[in-house]
Design a protein around this motif. Sequence first.
Motif, PDB file in Angstrom:
ATOM      1  N   GLU A 105      -0.194   4.992   2.933  1.00  0.00           N
ATOM      2  CA  GLU A 105      -0.780   5.187   1.607  1.00  0.00           C
ATOM      3  C   GLU A 105      -0.022   6.317   0.900  1.00  0.00           C
ATOM      4  O   GLU A 105       0.426   6.181  -0.226  1.00  0.00           O
ATOM      5  CB  GLU A 105      -2.265   5.544   1.793  1.00  0.00           C
ATOM      6  N   GLY A 108       3.565   5.328   0.247  1.00  0.00           N
ATOM      7  CA  GLY A 108       3.710   4.217  -0.691  1.00  0.00           C
ATOM      8  C   GLY A 108       4.233   2.938  -0.063  1.00  0.00           C
ATOM      9  O   GLY A 108       4.623   2.022  -0.778  1.00  0.00           O
ATOM     10  N   ARG A 111       3.376  -0.570  -1.418  1.00  0.00           N
ATOM     11  CA  ARG A 111       3.125  -0.451  -2.853  1.00  0.00           C
ATOM     12  C   ARG A 111       4.455  -0.339  -3.597  1.00  0.00           C
ATOM     13  O   ARG A 111       4.661  -0.929  -4.631  1.00  0.00           O
ATOM     14  CB  ARG A 111       2.291   0.794  -3.122  1.00  0.00           C
ATOM     15  N   TYR A 112       5.350   0.485  -3.048  1.00  0.00           N
ATOM     16  CA  TYR A 112       6.649   0.663  -3.685  1.00  0.00           C
ATOM     17  C   TYR A 112       7.687  -0.181  -2.941  1.00  0.00           C
ATOM     18  O   TYR A 112       7.872  -0.029  -1.739  1.00  0.00           O
ATOM     19  CB  TYR A 112       7.080   2.138  -3.666  1.00  0.00           C
ATOM     20  N   ARG A 214       6.432   9.341  -5.246  1.00  0.00           N
ATOM     21  CA  ARG A 214       6.026   8.782  -6.532  1.00  0.00           C
ATOM     22  C   ARG A 214       7.151   7.862  -6.974  1.00  0.00           C
ATOM     23  O   ARG A 214       8.327   8.165  -6.788  1.00  0.00           O
ATOM     24  CB  ARG A 214       5.849   9.966  -7.474  1.00  0.00           C
ATOM     25  N   GLU A 215       6.781   6.722  -7.530  1.00  0.00           N
ATOM     26  CA  GLU A 215       7.799   5.784  -7.986  1.00  0.00           C
ATOM     27  C   GLU A 215       8.158   6.104  -9.438  1.00  0.00           C
ATOM     28  O   GLU A 215       7.272   6.303 -10.271  1.00  0.00           O
ATOM     29  CB  GLU A 215       7.261   4.357  -7.882  1.00  0.00           C
ATOM     30  N   LEU A 222      12.595   6.738  -6.129  1.00  0.00           N
ATOM     31  CA  LEU A 222      11.422   7.384  -5.571  1.00  0.00           C
ATOM     32  C   LEU A 222      11.571   8.892  -5.626  1.00  0.00           C
ATOM     33  O   LEU A 222      12.597   9.444  -5.207  1.00  0.00           O
ATOM     34  CB  LEU A 222      11.216   6.906  -4.140  1.00  0.00           C
TER      35      LEU A 222
END
Lengths: 286, 556, 228
Positions: A105, A108, A111-112, A214-215, A222
């Motif tokens: 999580e 990422g 998600r990324y 963070r994307e 990233l």
Amino acid sequence: MVEERKRYILEFTDIPKERQSVNELPVEQRINNFNQVDLGFAEDAAVEEARRCLSCRRCLGCGLCLAECDKDAIDFGQADEMLDLSVDFVILTHGVERVYTLPSEKFGYGRYVNVATDIEFERILSDDGPYGGMLIRPFDGEIPAKIGFICTEEGGVDALNFAIHEAMMAKKKVDSLEIAFFCPDEDAYVKELERNYDNIPGITVKRGVVKAIREVQGSKNLCLEWSNKGDVTEEEFNMIVLSMRPQLPGYIVELAKELDIDINELEIGALLKETSKKGVFFAGTM
Amino acid sequence: MGKKSVLVVGGGLSGINLALEQAEAGNEVYLVEDSPGIGGERLLYDKDSGTVDFVSPDLKKVKSKKNISIITNADIEKVEDGDGKFNIRIKKRASRIIEEKCDDCKACIEVCPINLWDDEDQGLSFRTAIDFFNQVDSSYNIVKETPVCQRSCPVNLDIRGYIGLIADGRFEESLALIKEVLPFPSICGYVCPHPCEDVCNRGKVDYPLSIRDLKRFVADKEIHDHTKPKQEAVKPEGKGELVAVIGSGPAGLTCAHDLAVLGYGVTVFEALPRPGGMLAVGIPDYRLPRDILEKEIGAVTALGVEIKYNTSIGKDIAIEDLFSQGYKAIFIAVGAHKSLGMRIPGEDAEGVLSGVTFLRDLNLGSPVEVGKKVAVIGGGNVAIDSARCALRLGAKEVAILYRRSRQEMPASDEEVEAALEEGVNVEFLVAPLEVLSSDGKVTGFKCVRMELGKPDASGRRSPIPVEGSEFVMELDTIMPAIGQAPDTSFIERGFGIELTKRGTIKVNPDSLGTNMPGVFAGGDCQTGPWIAIGAIAAGKKAAKSIDIYLRSLAMQ
Amino acid sequence: MQYVPDIRTIRVMCTGRIDPSMILEAFLHGVDGVLILGCREGECHYVTGNIEAANKIDMTSRLMKIIGIDSDRLYFGHLSSAEGARFVELAEGFTKRIREIGPLGREIKEDKEVLKFRLEAAKAAVESEKLRWVIGKKTEFMDQGNKYGERFTRHEIGRLLDGILMDEISVKEIQLLLQERPLSVRDVSERIDLPPHRVLRYIAGLRRKGVVRLEGTDGVSPLYSLQG
């Protein structure tokens, strides 16, 4: 298209859609009685809900492949076969299997798109992999200039070792590649890295804890935030590789249970040796 | 030393190298691999040369060796250690390709309309439903899997099929399809903890399908509209042989149902005054209405199955007497009704009442009393049911204490949600230490906070106590619901049926037969406490085995 | 018999003769709607002609939805040869609906070229053996079952078709683009409005099948082209 481990699910036009809700007895009417709480579906809600079913199917049994096969080499009716063997020795080996319980999580993963596991990265590097051995990143198929490897305490030193070899291989493919290793501020990790330092020019080692990833909008690069003793730094990468803790595959765990072998004696990566059960041997990936 | 035979599990680099080593030593080698081809994994580091490069196994060599049998697409079903030999049962899943004929022309791949996640490439690319395994090992296979929901269902229900029929508005056909395997669609529609919904692929994109509620919808329809789909007719000639079923829970009644459909005469012996086992005395009415349960059990007795109530095997009839009374086979399905103790000091105090006992007394209409402040120990559905019932009986404060976190909690999510909604307080990572009492009555509960430790080799994390975190709760009722075991006292008194170390009945997993000929066992008394649909699956399996057994008796 | 003037009738022997590519071809020629009229169910002279037609028209309408064209532009109506009044009624109802929707392409925000490109890709898809085969099997799948004897519900067939069509249209769009000149994943992604990682996956799949090859690289972007 949603990508989950071992899944390929198309984004049908009705996705996303809430579940149809069943009628429920209000909470205040439940106390002091034993009346049914879940009151079930009304007919239209039931049909609506049933229409959400994706009707999962792999081979659809259309027979087009058979129609195309000159050699008639397809047998749709083939059944599973049962084989009974009697052997003197059993040798258990494990493949590459990873725990997916890292704080994904936070990193990422899933998600990324440009956050890959070390196993996925191995496939990317491999000549018989999905990209024909070309080092490209999964989002847009472009050649990365800067890759960050994240090793955590949970991943352990074995996984770090694997990642180092991947980094060396990646450098072989793309000479100008910049690589940064993020690892816990502990001697075991740093020593392991230093031992291989000479082999990987262009590598930097960053001690500390990765706080967040963070994307970046658009580029899908990233931004990695890490801290060492309170100092927080940010750095941007084209791609991130997560070093995952190796684990025994499920079937080895099952077999060990059946053979009454404590799984803790099956050491990942170990050389061939006999287990506490006579006649049963175990070997890790050599 | 003569030629030996060796089983090598795993067709990766190390497996292949070891297989070659063994073959060169003159041994007979079986190389077993789970995926459709071997040599999938590569290593990046060559220990011999010390260089970094992909190390590939020698596939040609391993394939050409006469004394290596490569078995791909294989699951090891069973390993038995016997007489210095290992007896192995391997299931080779059908690849649907005739290897000798395939010449790797790729024509099939080009036309296949189905794109799939490519396991070998970690999903970074597509493969089609018919495809080769990887570039180095061109073993082809067709991926035809049973859907995940169906695979997760112990009775292997065709979920995709009956949901599709509901979507088409063909409700009766849908129910008929369910009834082909499941004699209790309504009951399952109410109480099944639906392992299918947990794995539902739709859950990966938004929310899983409400499979259980859909089943209940079609089953309810039958009840409300009095439509009865056609069902396999009972064989009229009747086989005559009598079968005794001990216990009228889901396992026992399913077995009785299936045997009655096959034409056997079945008598069910039930110790309690009500049929249904845990469905009747373990599950509260607000989850499973009594009339639904009775209706579906009524459908079984309508097939000619007789249920003898208040008849405890071991007390009222000795199990061995059943044979002399003319029964040709026995199915033991007594469930797991004996509550496990907490094994902490003070648990004999008045006010400590096991969850299972509490629910049973409540469901049988016996007087039950709960105090004002109740703590339930455990994280399963029994714990949740006990807590919600205590609340309905007037307890002012009800807490559930569970020693792991929400993630590990075995109770179904919606049950936990409902409990929270109703005001049950759930405390995670708490374990009991001691029951405090005065004058033999519970006054408090000493507990300790836990944390999850490091994962072991299989990835499981065990809770460990946090030092110095002990605390005391003041309360008057404690309900342990930390697990149940079967009450096998009737077996221990002589009749020589073997038990496992865990106190469950030992059976052959293929047939559910015990060590006594003609005696079978299944359900919670064989598996330990599990879900109703699991017991139903056991009942079905037992019915099949008993049929085979009785037919073989008749042949002799 | 009088009816609206904006309809051009084309006679075919049986609606079963109408191939999805004909319908898409009509749209490529700029018609705003296609109304197909055939015999009532169960009254087919060739027994199953209008059932086959229904299957093919259903697939075409699903395909239209996927490429962003209002599926109301395609309608399959039933009537017998003696029902002149019904013909007028259907024709007028249909033209009224088409007038409400407006000229073809209104529902697609991009220019006419995009519409043409998508229609061409859709046409290429329906002309491929895959879709012809699958749609030809639809009735068999529902009545007798597939190669494994599994029978499909209407719902399942719908899901299955949508899935195959979505994949197939993307693949054809990619192939049409690569036919022109070598392109990178990002180029393709921008042209067909599909996220790059999806394009990359399709291209990887096509490389595996030997349909697409690596042409070279442009800076950090590999370029792909169709295999000769």
